[in-house]
Design a protein around this motif. Structure first.
Motif, PDB file in Angstrom:
ATOM      1  N   GLN A 329       0.778  -1.257   0.013  1.00 32.94           N
ATOM      2  CA  GLN A 329      -0.083   0.010  -0.146  1.00 32.94           C
ATOM      3  C   GLN A 329       0.753   1.511  -0.191  1.00 32.94           C
ATOM      4  OE1 GLN A 329      -3.364   0.697  -0.267  1.00 32.94           O
ATOM      5  NE2 GLN A 329      -3.797  -1.541  -0.595  1.00 32.94           N
ATOM      6  N   VAL A 330       0.191   2.302  -0.385  1.00 34.54           N
ATOM      7  CA  VAL A 330       0.973   3.673  -0.664  1.00 34.54           C
ATOM      8  C   VAL A 330       0.081   4.740   0.214  1.00 34.54           C
ATOM      9  CG1 VAL A 330       2.048   5.473  -1.950  1.00 34.54           C
ATOM     10  CG2 VAL A 330       2.016   2.860  -2.636  1.00 34.54           C
ATOM     11  N   SER A 331       0.712   5.482   0.910  1.00 32.28           N
ATOM     12  CA  SER A 331       0.052   6.630   1.523  1.00 32.28           C
ATOM     13  C   SER A 331       0.812   7.956   1.125  1.00 32.28           C
ATOM     14  CB  SER A 331      -0.146   6.499   3.065  1.00 32.28           C
ATOM     15  OG  SER A 331      -0.668   7.734   3.419  1.00 32.28           O
ATOM     16  N   LEU A 332       0.191   9.127   0.952  1.00 32.44           N
ATOM     17  CA  LEU A 332       0.902  10.391   0.802  1.00 32.44           C
ATOM     18  C   LEU A 332       0.027  11.485   1.125  1.00 32.44           C
ATOM     19  CD1 LEU A 332       2.614  11.745  -2.561  1.00 32.44           C
ATOM     20  CD2 LEU A 332       1.145  12.972  -1.643  1.00 32.44           C
ATOM     21  N   ILE A 333       0.502  12.464   1.861  1.00 30.14           N
ATOM     22  CA  ILE A 333      -0.279  13.558   2.646  1.00 30.14           C
ATOM     23  C   ILE A 333       0.514  14.611   2.806  1.00 30.14           C
ATOM     24  CG2 ILE A 333       0.424  12.678   4.825  1.00 30.14           C
ATOM     25  CD1 ILE A 333      -2.384  13.814   5.606  1.00 30.14           C
ATOM     26  N   SER A 334       0.159  15.781   2.076  1.00 26.21           N
ATOM     27  CA  SER A 334       0.891  17.120   2.195  1.00 26.21           C
ATOM     28  C   SER A 334       0.061  18.127   2.938  1.00 26.21           C
ATOM     29  CB  SER A 334       0.775  17.678   0.566  1.00 26.21           C
ATOM     30  OG  SER A 334       1.709  16.829  -0.247  1.00 26.21           O
ATOM     31  N   LEU A 335       0.726  18.888   3.628  1.00 22.81           N
ATOM     32  CA  LEU A 335       0.514  19.950   4.458  1.00 22.81           C
ATOM     33  C   LEU A 335       0.912  21.355   4.299  1.00 22.81           C
ATOM     34  CD1 LEU A 335       0.636  18.275   8.023  1.00 22.81           C
ATOM     35  CD2 LEU A 335      -1.314  18.080   6.403  1.00 22.81           C
ATOM     36  N   ASP A 336      -0.013  22.389   4.208  1.00 19.18           N
ATOM     37  CA  ASP A 336       0.483  23.758   4.272  1.00 19.18           C
ATOM     38  C   ASP A 336       1.346  23.910   5.705  1.00 19.18           C
ATOM     39  OD1 ASP A 336       0.962  26.576   4.499  1.00 19.18           O
ATOM     40  OD2 ASP A 336      -0.528  26.915   3.017  1.00 19.18           O
ATOM     41  N   VAL A 337       2.792  24.294   5.591  1.00 24.25           N
ATOM     42  CA  VAL A 337       3.442  24.382   6.700  1.00 24.25           C
ATOM     43  C   VAL A 337       3.005  25.451   7.542  1.00 24.25           C
ATOM     44  CG1 VAL A 337       5.469  23.062   5.598  1.00 24.25           C
ATOM     45  CG2 VAL A 337       5.302  25.531   5.547  1.00 24.25           C
ATOM     46  N   ASN A 338       2.361  26.645   6.937  1.00 26.40           N
ATOM     47  CA  ASN A 338       2.112  27.804   7.591  1.00 26.40           C
ATOM     48  C   ASN A 338       0.949  27.716   8.380  1.00 26.40           C
ATOM     49  OD1 ASN A 338       4.483  29.269   6.646  1.00 26.40           O
ATOM     50  ND2 ASN A 338       3.629  29.153   4.553  1.00 26.40           N
ATOM     51  N   ASN A 339      -0.109  26.801   8.014  1.00 27.18           N
ATOM     52  CA  ASN A 339      -1.379  26.727   8.717  1.00 27.18           C
ATOM     53  C   ASN A 339      -1.731  25.484   9.111  1.00 27.18           C
ATOM     54  OD1 ASN A 339      -2.342  25.995   6.127  1.00 27.18           O
ATOM     55  ND2 ASN A 339      -2.939  28.255   5.496  1.00 27.18           N
ATOM     56  N   GLY A 340      -1.252  24.196   8.597  1.00 27.19           N
ATOM     57  CA  GLY A 340      -1.598  23.071   8.925  1.00 27.19           C
ATOM     58  C   GLY A 340      -2.659  22.469   7.902  1.00 27.19           C
ATOM     59  N   ALA A 341      -2.873  23.368   6.748  1.00 29.38           N
ATOM     60  CA  ALA A 341      -4.048  22.689   6.016  1.00 29.38           C
ATOM     61  C   ALA A 341      -3.740  21.439   5.161  1.00 29.38           C
ATOM     62  CB  ALA A 341      -4.280  24.129   5.007  1.00 29.38           C
ATOM     63  N   ILE A 342      -4.388  20.558   5.008  1.00 30.83           N
ATOM     64  CA  ILE A 342      -4.269  19.482   4.388  1.00 30.83           C
ATOM     65  C   ILE A 342      -4.336  19.676   2.771  1.00 30.83           C
ATOM     66  CG2 ILE A 342      -4.775  16.899   3.866  1.00 30.83           C
ATOM     67  CD1 ILE A 342      -5.612  16.951   6.793  1.00 30.83           C
ATOM     68  N   ARG A 343      -3.345  19.704   2.017  1.00 31.99           N
ATOM     69  CA  ARG A 343      -3.850  19.987   0.550  1.00 31.99           C
ATOM     70  C   ARG A 343      -3.913  18.519  -0.329  1.00 31.99           C
ATOM     71  NH1 ARG A 343      -4.972  24.811   1.288  1.00 31.99           N
ATOM     72  NH2 ARG A 343      -3.794  26.476   2.202  1.00 31.99           N
ATOM     73  N   THR A 344      -3.271  17.406   0.286  1.00 36.29           N
ATOM     74  CA  THR A 344      -3.382  16.290  -0.460  1.00 36.29           C
ATOM     75  C   THR A 344      -3.623  15.059   0.420  1.00 36.29           C
ATOM     76  OG1 THR A 344      -1.078  15.993  -0.931  1.00 36.29           O
ATOM     77  CG2 THR A 344      -2.104  17.133  -2.585  1.00 36.29           C
ATOM     78  N   MET A 345      -4.175  14.251   0.057  1.00 42.28           N
ATOM     79  CA  MET A 345      -4.337  12.926   1.033  1.00 42.28           C
ATOM     80  C   MET A 345      -4.414  11.739   0.161  1.00 42.28           C
ATOM     81  SD  MET A 345      -6.839  12.025   4.177  1.00 42.28           S
ATOM     82  CE  MET A 345      -6.089  12.948   5.387  1.00 42.28           C
ATOM     83  N   ILE A 346      -3.777  10.871   0.070  1.00 46.20           N
ATOM     84  CA  ILE A 346      -3.774   9.498  -0.370  1.00 46.20           C
ATOM     85  C   ILE A 346      -3.778   8.398   0.612  1.00 46.20           C
ATOM     86  CG2 ILE A 346      -3.084   7.831  -2.047  1.00 46.20           C
ATOM     87  CD1 ILE A 346      -1.915  10.029  -3.892  1.00 46.20           C
ATOM     88  N   GLY A 347      -5.021   7.880   0.767  1.00 44.07           N
ATOM     89  CA  GLY A 347      -4.790   7.020   2.264  1.00 44.07           C
ATOM     90  C   GLY A 347      -4.575   5.406   1.604  1.00 44.07           C
TER      91      GLY A 347
END
Length: 807
Positions: A329-347
């Motif tokens: 399986q693969v997971s990928l998650i991106s956050l905006d470092v300045n405000n913690g906003a989740i920009r991408t999520m692959i679960g």
């Protein structure tokens, strides 16, 4: 007698009539009492709409797929079409059309089926759809009629029509005219033309049969019947009717399957967050409008990257024996470092319900080391130039020699000797991480990790001797989302912000009922965050994370691979985005496959390919050095300021006041000496050429320096070769050569604990005696080759002198 008989007959008839009437009235009363109360009715369930960060519809959550619209947004043509085909006397009757019921009853008798036609008014249909079953029984018809009267008593005609138009089922998954309009024509209901309005108005009688997606010819035929009826009732002119009847369908449907696959796991995450806050009933029935942090462009890039790696075989594909999901399986998650906003999520690599981005608790391996190094900078008084001895440590002692062992072991059993913290993290040195945690204490590492948002640590992780924590050996593990969030604090000048996916939530009346206010806190100073970022930047530029480099843009991050290759990580960041990539099997099986072994290299490659595309159009903002941080030229083997003889200079950042102020005195002029490798003594002209090697010594101290390599191997007949302790000690140019144990590689030390260095011997080889040892210009080759070999030797020596500053 006849009068008496007539009287008896009349009385009997009246009794039977009274009893029958009473029974009927009783039955009707009982049925009415069993009918739902509509006094609190506020309309049927509505779908919750989830939007991305740009306001584009991402997905819906619903029990019934319905988007409620007020009557004023519904075009007159659609209202008239519905009334014309469903209930021409809508504005006249009081909920029940008795003439219609009579007509339907006669038709049913003629057909021999008393339940065939119901002649239900719009009000009755609303009552049935909202509160009753669809069973064709007189019991339900009585309830339906009663409810229709109640609706007419409690609501105006406009309110009833509005509720009806938003309630009715119109085929496939569409409830209400707004959802149907979007489903069939890709537009909001207020933008429908006459032909489109007539088509939708023709659907309620048999939504599946008249669906333009399923039976376009039948749909057109039904549409034209509606148009004819509208013309008969003077709702439209003949010209309008003819034009609409000749119109093509012009369907513009949304590819539902494609939309559902996009950001599937993010939608699950948002759903779970909503249910936790508002409850399942509100989420699936309440018509919420949810605005999220998802960047759809970045999400598509992430999915494209992962899918291409799977399709090409870069990530292998195997069917799990314990489930339907492909592995690994693969997971990928991106956050905006300045405000913690989740920009991408692959679960995961599918559409299952297990979201590995935040539900999979896995071992982080070396990706956890930055927490140890950060704690050392904050609590332990360490600097980027602090020197650690990267040589084996004895794990246990016993009277029995076969129980001796070393721990931890470096990857590939390679050891480097004296290294600074920057080099240690760059090369993911296990020895250094364990020595750090031993010195600063497990408790400090646990405390700092929890400040970074790592919530999966257990009580046992904080035990004083739990040194494997430094290598990512946690009792449970970590989640990809929390790893990305932790690294975000390094990028955001030491400020940790809770990750979040939802920005605002409005109810169905457009009232704001939730607005995100993610908590932020300072977990480390800006200076310390820059120091750890500088070291993690070196990991990318010079170490294990080289696959993640982005041209002209600073990148920092760390790889992580667990024992037996059960988990592979890369967690890294730019100044704007932090991304965590994890690969592993759900069953924690090793990823050592026949086709390839999956490790952190694969995770880093996915990270690099995705992030290069994701940040392409973002402004280039490199890591900014704080004012209270300076860069200093240091000698990597002493941690002091370099001098003119220092063989290598590391330019490292320090917090002001922690930088070294003294120059190192270890290095000086260098001399080259020929040594017999067997005896370890000065070589003579009689020593065989293959036994003679050049060694380099600092003239003043006689300390031997690299480059060289030393090997060690345990001598134990009771162990298999694969079980023996062994390794390589690689000494870099100019590094002092330490004396080590030949079996375990453990460094020999002086009484004060400092390492013992090899020094120049003055003894001449006694295995091949001669009057004098070989000089720098002598060789053991034949006379004819002596000139050329001597020149080569001098050239090598001159190069070393140039390196060490010996003029």
């Amino acid at each position: 007698m006849k009068k008496k008989t007539k009287a008896i007959f009349l009385i009997t008839f009246l009794l039977i009539f009274a009893l029958g009437t009473g029974a009927i009235l009783g039955a009707i009363t009982w049925i009415i009492q069993d009918t739902p109360d509509i006094s609190g009715y506020k309309g049927s369930s509505e779908a919750t709409l989830i939007y991305d960060s740009d306001g584009e519809l991402l997905t819906k959550l619903f029990k019934e797929n319905r988007v409620y619209v007020p009557l004023e947004r519904i075009p007159e043509d659609l209202k008239n079409a519905i009334i014309a085909i469903e209930d021409t006397k809508f504005y006249v009757h009081h909920g029940i059309d008795f003439w219609g019921i009579g007509r339907a009853f006669i038709n049913n008798i003629m057909k021999g089926d008393l339940r065939d036609q119901g002649a239900s008014t719009i009000t009755q249909q609303l009552a049935r759809n909202s509160f009753l079953s669809l069973n064709k029984t007189y019991y339900r018809k009585i309830q339906e009629a009663y409810l229709a009267v109640q609706f007419e008593r409690l609501y105006t005609k406009s309110e009833i029509l509005e509720m009806y138009l938003n309630e009715i089922f119109l085929g496939h998954s569409a409830y209400g005219v707004e959802t149907a309009s979007l489903q069939y024509f890709g537009k909001s209901v207020e933008n429908l033309d006459l032909a489109e309005a007539a088509l939708i108005a023709g659907l309620p009688q048999s939504p599946n049969n008249y669906s333009p997606l399923r039976n376009p010819k039948l749909a057109i035929k039904r549409r034209n019947i509606v148009l004819d009826r509208m013309y008969e009732l003077d709702y439209i002119s003949q010209k309008e009717r003819n034009k609409a009847k000749n119109a093509k369908l012009n369907l513009k449907t949304v590819k539902k399957e494609e939309k559902e696959k996009t950001a599937h796991y993010f939608a699950l995450y948002v759903r779970d967050q909503l249910i936790d806050r508002f409850g399942a009933a509100m989420v699936y029935n309440g018509g919420l409008q949810v605005h999220t942090t998802l960047d759809s462009k970045m999400q598509k890039l992430a999915e494209k990257t992962v899918n291409e790696k799977i399709k090409s075989g870069f990530i292998p594909s195997f069917q799990s024996q314990q489930g339907k999901n492909m592995q690994p399986q693969v997971s990928l998650i991106s956050l905006d470092v300045n405000n913690g906003a989740i920009r991408t999520m692959i679960g995961g690599r599918g559409t299952d319900q297990f979201n590995r981005a935040y539900q999979a608790v896995r071992q982080p391996g070396s990706a956890f080391k930055p927490m140890v190094y950060s704690a050392a900078l904050i609590k332990g008084g360490y600097t980027t130039g602090s020197v650690i001895n990267d040589l084996p440590m004895l794990a246990s002692k016993s009277d029995k020699n076969d129980e001796l062992s070393i721990w931890p072991r470096n990857y590939g059993d390679r050891y480097r000797g004296l290294i600074n913290l920057n080099t240690a993290l760059t090369n993911s040195v296990n020895i250094a991480a364990v020595k750090l945690i031993k010195d600063i204490g497990v408790e400090n590492v646990v405390d700092f990790s929890q400040k970074l948002g790592i919530s999966t640590l257990t009580k046992d992780d904080g035990l004083a001797d739990h040194y494997s924590l430094a290598l990512g050996g946690l009792n449970r593990g970590v989640t990809p989302i929390e790893m990305a969030s932790a690294y975000s604090a390094f990028a955001n000048k030491g400020i940790y912000t809770e990750p979040h996916a939802i920005t605002k939530v409005y109810d169905k009346h457009d009232k704001l009922i939730y607005e995100a206010k993610p908590k932020s806190k300072m977990v480390m100073s800006e200076a310390d965050s820059y120091l750890i970022t500088s070291m993690l930047k070196s990991v990318v530029n010079n170490g294990t994370g080289h696959r993640t480099q982005i041209k002209n843009r600073d990148v920092a991050g760390k790889t992580g691979t667990t024992n037996d290759y059960t988990d592979a990580w890369f967690v890294g960041y730019t100044s704007q985005i932090a991304t965590s990539v994890w690969i592993g099997e759900d069953t924690r099986r090793s990823m050592e496959y026949d086709v390839k072994t999956v490790s952190s290299g694969e995770a880093a490659q996915i990270w690099g390919d995705y992030m290069r595309a994701a940040v392409k159009d973002m402004p280039i903002i490199n890591f900014q050095m704080p004012e209270n941080v300076i860069e200093v030229d240091v000698d990597p083997y002493t941690g002091l300021l370099s001098n003119q003889y220092s063989p290598r200079i590391d330019v490292l950042p320090y917090k002001k006041g922690t930088e070294p102020t003294k120059k190192e005195s270890l290095h000086g002029p260098v001399e080259t000496v020929k040594v017999d490798k067997v005896s370890g003594m000065l070589a003579t002209e009689n020593c065989p050429a293959e036994q003679v090697e050049e060694r380099y010594y600092i003239k003043d101290s006689g300390i031997r320096i690299g480059p060289t390599q030393k090997w060690f191997k345990e001598s134990n007949p009771n162990k298999e070769y694969s079980e023996l302790t062994k390794g390589t000690y690689t000494v870099n140019t100019g590094e002092p050569v330490q004396e080590i144990d030949r079996e375990y590689g453990i460094p020999k030390t002086k009484r004060n604990g400092n390492p013992r260095y090899e020094t120049k011997t003055n003894r001449i080889c006694n295995l091949h005696p001669a009057a004098e040892p070989l000089t720098e210009n002598q060789d053991t080759e034949n006379k004819s080759d002596s000139d050329s070999n001597s020149n080569q030797s001098n050239s090598r020596i001159r190069n070393l002198f140039d390196i060490f500053g010996n003029n």
